[in-house]
Design an enzyme around this catalytic site. Sequence first.
Site, PDB file in Angstrom:
ATOM      1  CG  HIS A 233       2.486  -5.973 -17.776  1.00  9.60           C
ATOM      2  ND1 HIS A 233       3.145  -6.780 -17.438  1.00  9.60           N
ATOM      3  CD2 HIS A 233       2.838  -4.869 -17.436  1.00  9.60           C
ATOM      4  CE1 HIS A 233       4.367  -6.130 -16.826  1.00  9.60           C
ATOM      5  NE2 HIS A 233       4.226  -5.017 -16.896  1.00  9.60           N
TER       6      HIS A 233
ATOM      7  CB  CYS B  80       7.631  -5.091 -18.347  1.00  6.70           C
ATOM      8  SG  CYS B  80       7.290  -3.333 -17.589  1.00  6.70           S
TER       9      CYS B  80
END
Length: 507
Positions: free
Chosen positions: A444, A330
């Site tokens: 994630h 991310c």
Amino acid sequence: MADAVMIQGTASDAGKSILAAALCRVLAQDGYKTAPFKSQNMSLNSYITKEGREIAVAQAVQAEAAKVEAEINMSPILMKPIADDMSQIILKGKVYKNMKAAAYFAEKDRLLQIINEAISELKTDYDLLVLEGGGNPAEVNLRDKDLVNMKAAEIAEAPVILIADIDKGGVFASIVGTLDLLTEKERKRVKGIIVNKFRGDPDAFKSGVELIEKHSQKKVLGVMPYLKDLNLPSEDSLQQKDYGNQDFKLIIAVIAYPGMSNFTDFDYFKSAKDIQMRYVKRAAELGNPDLIILPGSKTTINDLKFLYNTNLAAEILKQADKGTEIIGICGGYQMLGQKISDPDNLEGNEKEIEGLSLLKIKTVLEAEKITRQVRAEPLNKLNFFKNSSGRVLSGYEIHQGKTVRASEQQAIFRLKRQKSGEVEKIVYDGTVNESGNVWGTYLHDIFKNDDFRKSLINYLLSQKGLSPNLEAEKTAAEIREDNYNYLAAEFRKYIDLEELYKIIFDN
């Protein structure tokens, strides 16, 4: 019968989240459809529900312990700090705005309405609610601003169990002082006390229990031991610590910049016997790890500047040149690129910053936050996960920004995004460099996928000339279940459940 019970604490990190999870599993085992609830959470660790809504990871864990699906009503208000005096406010799973404390509390009536609605809807669908408080309920200077402790208990009509952390010391003063600072009405709502994190035999604390009961006039329901072998995700940065045993073969370095978020992504490495995982904040701490992970970030530009200012950036670049495996997740993925732009000043006054340029990508931060669960099909571009066609990995996205790859850069995942009410869209995610040792993704929880994680570990072992670990191991899901059941068993062993059930059912 009360249809709710609340766990409050004498301080942050007293063990409220874990004991709430324990109670959720106990109640589920005993046949009650149970929902966790925390009205207001402050954490940089979050989870995405099936509906694509963002909630605190603690309530997702507690929902899993209760054997129910996590939903937004369990965590209706989430605050994600972006500066000392500013947080991004998530209401009912969606970004509301960035707010300072004064502006936030000025909207207390609206926030109370959201809390009321969430509790009411949960009570319609579940037998029992297990509420979790925040910090200490006796912060007298904040009593008129309370949304998470006694106010939430009042709305839910929940009896309160007070948790005290004996490991930090001062347990008698923390219990008696907390109760003394509560109003008479609030004090009456507290129906029992649990002493938590006792090192040694809890039976040795009998005289302490007697003293607490004498001075507090409250029943001590039990003394919980310090559960050092517990492995569950944490919402609290206070619980970051190194993991591994003396027989480790591989070192994983997680770069712990100030705005690090979703560090629970790496919890799945904790139980791997060949791994030592450590959090690194300074260049001198990096050493020569086998894997470097740049985790998610709530303040990507500031955290990238942190890498430059601490000389960690230079050390990471040296490691990349040596062929060390480097992964960005991310915000960490964005940092590995050539440039991050912030045209709307979402993170401050820095319009643009040069990235580490280990990947040929550029990112523009945008106001819209992408929050989706996804199914990812690997595209056979990663050195350790070749011949993976047909496999499907799970994960979720939480990011503000779009990343564009240079034409010669290859994506590593084909995604099918899942969001309630939307037509499924096929998109591509991630980038890997030409030598294959540096890659990044927006996904994630990617390491929750057992084959993916084990393939990475065995590849790193082979790179050092070591034999891969071919022993059968429990899956991440099995390990998580073992933890919940162990936690419930310890709770049953040390807590007077008969008395606790009387508090819940006869209150």
